[in-house]
Design a protein around this motif. Structure first.
Motif, PDB file in Angstrom:
ATOM      1  N   UNK A 101       2.604   4.221  13.886  1.00 56.88           N
ATOM      2  CA  UNK A 101       1.326   4.663  13.358  1.00 56.88           C
ATOM      3  C   UNK A 101       0.939   3.929  12.093  1.00 56.88           C
ATOM      4  N   UNK A 102      -0.354   4.007  11.771  1.00 61.26           N
ATOM      5  CA  UNK A 102      -0.881   3.417  10.542  1.00 61.26           C
ATOM      6  C   UNK A 102      -1.934   4.358   9.993  1.00 61.26           C
ATOM      7  N   UNK A 103      -1.826   4.689   8.718  1.00 60.02           N
ATOM      8  CA  UNK A 103      -2.793   5.554   8.047  1.00 60.02           C
ATOM      9  C   UNK A 103      -3.778   4.664   7.289  1.00 60.02           C
ATOM     10  N   UNK A 104      -5.023   4.626   7.766  1.00 57.83           N
ATOM     11  CA  UNK A 104      -6.064   3.771   7.171  1.00 57.83           C
ATOM     12  C   UNK A 104      -6.280   4.076   5.680  1.00 57.83           C
ATOM     13  N   UNK A 105      -6.260   5.355   5.313  1.00 54.99           N
ATOM     14  CA  UNK A 105      -6.570   5.749   3.930  1.00 54.99           C
ATOM     15  C   UNK A 105      -5.473   5.382   2.950  1.00 54.99           C
ATOM     16  N   UNK A 106      -4.223   5.648   3.323  1.00 57.33           N
ATOM     17  CA  UNK A 106      -3.123   5.396   2.386  1.00 57.33           C
ATOM     18  C   UNK A 106      -2.516   4.005   2.546  1.00 57.33           C
TER      19      UNK A 106
ATOM     20  N   UNK B 229       3.232  -8.273   3.386  1.00 60.28           N
ATOM     21  CA  UNK B 229       2.360  -8.603   2.251  1.00 60.28           C
ATOM     22  C   UNK B 229       1.568  -9.871   2.512  1.00 60.28           C
ATOM     23  N   UNK B 230       2.107 -10.761   3.334  1.00 64.50           N
ATOM     24  CA  UNK B 230       1.389 -11.993   3.684  1.00 64.50           C
ATOM     25  C   UNK B 230       0.479 -11.805   4.888  1.00 64.50           C
ATOM     26  N   UNK B 231       1.011 -11.222   5.950  1.00 57.86           N
ATOM     27  CA  UNK B 231       0.270 -11.134   7.200  1.00 57.86           C
ATOM     28  C   UNK B 231      -0.684  -9.941   7.267  1.00 57.86           C
ATOM     29  N   UNK B 232      -0.332  -8.846   6.596  1.00 54.47           N
ATOM     30  CA  UNK B 232      -1.152  -7.625   6.672  1.00 54.47           C
ATOM     31  C   UNK B 232      -1.142  -6.910   5.325  1.00 54.47           C
ATOM     32  N   UNK B 233      -1.831  -7.475   4.327  1.00 57.36           N
ATOM     33  CA  UNK B 233      -1.784  -6.880   2.989  1.00 57.36           C
ATOM     34  C   UNK B 233      -2.418  -5.497   2.897  1.00 57.36           C
ATOM     35  N   UNK B 234      -3.138  -5.070   3.934  1.00 56.67           N
ATOM     36  CA  UNK B 234      -3.687  -3.718   3.920  1.00 56.67           C
ATOM     37  C   UNK B 234      -2.589  -2.676   4.097  1.00 56.67           C
ATOM     38  N   UNK B 235      -1.403  -3.105   4.518  1.00 57.36           N
ATOM     39  CA  UNK B 235      -0.239  -2.223   4.585  1.00 57.36           C
ATOM     40  C   UNK B 235       0.356  -2.170   3.183  1.00 57.36           C
TER      41      UNK B 235
END
Length: 178
Positions: free
Chosen positions: A102-107, A138-144
């Motif tokens: 899962x991925x939480x868009x807000x957090x 941090x490189x491929x998906x910094x939104x995480x």
């Protein structure tokens, strides 16, 4: 925007910072500019290296490079969606059989599950994998912004059914239903 105009604008901003904030602020700003120039220079060098001698799909070679991918994401130019970039990060981190749950868009929390019995169970090994995953993300998906690693539920043991011997079976062993 030309290189000459950009250079003049940077000089103008640095001069303004010196006038308003003094030498310490100007020195910090110059250090910031140097760090960014090194980052972009390294990214451009990798672009040239990856494109040299690449046939077929040169974009594929670029997307697999953490630094180049980071530059593309930073500028909103990466052609892959978050799911694909997370998968690429897990592959680059050699994360084994971790699965995204899962991925939480807000957090910005990404939840990963590690199958029961995967690896040796050593905390140091698990910590090293988590560090590699965080660095690649941090490189491929910094939104995480946060990674939660969960252990999957243990599997139920296989059910072994014992019954009567089939006709004609030897009488000196347990009967196992097939």
């Amino acid at each position: 925007m030309s290189a000459e105009a950009t250079g003049a604008r940077v000089e103008e901003i640095l001069d303004g910072l010196t006038a308003k904030g003094g030498p310490a602020v100007a020195e910090a700003a110059e250090e910031l500019v140097r760090a960014l120039m090194e980052f972009y220079g390294a990214g451009l060098a990798r672009l040239v290296d990856r494109l040299s001698g690449t046939s077929g799909n040169p974009l594929g070679a670029l997307l697999g490079d953490e630094l180049v991918a980071g530059l593309l994401v930073l500028h909103g130019l990466h052609p892959e969606d978050r799911e694909q970039r997370v998968a690429r990060a897990l592959s680059a981190a050699e994360a084994g059989d971790l699965r995204v749950t899962g991925f939480d868009e807000e957090s910005g929390e990404l939840r990963l599950t590690k199958p029961e019995g995967g690896g040796c169970g050593c905390p140091s090994t698990s910590g090293a994998v988590e560090q590699r995953v965080a660095a690649a993300l941090s490189c491929f998906a910094p939104e995480v912004t946060e990674v939660t690693l969960e252990q999957s539920a243990p599997r139920e043991p296989a059910l072994l059914q014992i019954g009567t011997r089939p006709p004609g079976a030897a009488a000196n062993g347990p009967a196992v239903a097939r």
